[in-house]
Design an enzyme around this catalytic site. Structure first.
Site, PDB file in Angstrom:
ATOM      1  N   ASP A  12      62.598   5.415   9.342  1.00 23.08           N
ATOM      2  CA  ASP A  12      63.779   5.925   9.051  1.00 23.08           C
ATOM      3  C   ASP A  12      63.881   7.346   9.655  1.00 23.08           C
ATOM      4  OD1 ASP A  12      66.479   5.961   8.061  1.00 23.08           O
ATOM      5  OD2 ASP A  12      65.752   5.707   6.121  1.00 23.08           O
ATOM      6  N   ASP A  13      65.152   8.073   9.780  1.00 22.99           N
ATOM      7  CA  ASP A  13      65.497   9.262  10.414  1.00 22.99           C
ATOM      8  C   ASP A  13      64.805  10.205   9.096  1.00 22.99           C
ATOM      9  OD1 ASP A  13      67.619   8.671   8.695  1.00 22.99           O
ATOM     10  OD2 ASP A  13      68.984   9.537   9.850  1.00 22.99           O
TER      11      ASP A  13
ATOM     12  N   ASP B  46      65.231  11.317   1.725  1.00 19.79           N
ATOM     13  CA  ASP B  46      66.163  12.313   1.131  1.00 19.79           C
ATOM     14  C   ASP B  46      65.741  12.469  -0.635  1.00 19.79           C
ATOM     15  OD1 ASP B  46      68.018  13.860  -0.383  1.00 19.79           O
ATOM     16  OD2 ASP B  46      69.631  13.428   1.192  1.00 19.79           O
TER      17      ASP B  46
END
Length: 165
Positions: free
Chosen positions: A102-103, A106
């Site tokens: 995933d980028d 969070d």
């Protein structure tokens, strides 16, 4: 999640994103022989393509999860497309031998959801925020929780005011 009053921004250029994706690949290259990549869409698509190329992985799957509904605030998680049973069964089951890309992690909500489906997979992101950091196995850069990361596909070329005002 970014506070609406926060003006902390972390803009990432295409060059920097590519460098970070290659750095992630270097960290992952010695770990094991990965059987497949699962990219978390949409943010994981570009780094997964780079990692797959660099590691020579051809089996690429997506898990489609929607969490950011207005680009600023995380809403409820919705799995739009789960991981195939074929991928879950790799390496003896539960995603062993699978690399999840995933980028960003969070709050960790999306990562936890994916971990429930693939508990033995290796979870890797380019960027991490403190709340999500314990959920990922490998990442490149940590930013503060109240920083908003602007990815290259989110930006155009415009003037940026000085940080000090």
């Amino acid at each position: 999640m970014v506070d609406a009053r926060s003006d902390k921004a972390f803009p990432v250029s295409w060059d920097q994103f590519h460098r970070d994706a290659r750095a992630l690949t270097w960290r992952l290259s010695g770990d094991q022989k990965w059987q497949a990549i699962v990219c978390v869409t949409r943010g994981g698509l570009v780094p997964a393509a780079i990692v797959a190329r660099e590691l020579g992985i051809r089996m690429i799957e997506t898990i489609c999860v929607a969490s950011y509904h207005n680009y600023k605030d995380q809403g409820s998680l919705k799995v739009l497309k789960p991981v195939s049973q074929e991928i879950i069964d790799l390496g003896g089951g539960e995603g062993a031998g699978v690399l999840v890309i995933d980028d960003l992690v969070d709050t960790g909500r999306t990562a936890r959801l994916v971990r429930e489906m693939l508990p033995k997979a290796h979870y890797a992101t380019l960027y991490s925020k403190p709340m999500g950091r314990p959920i990922v196995d490998t990442f490149i850069t940590e930013v503060s929780q109240d920083t908003w990361i602007y990815f290259p596909w989110d930006m155009g070329l415009t003037f940026q005011p000085p940080i000090a005002g």
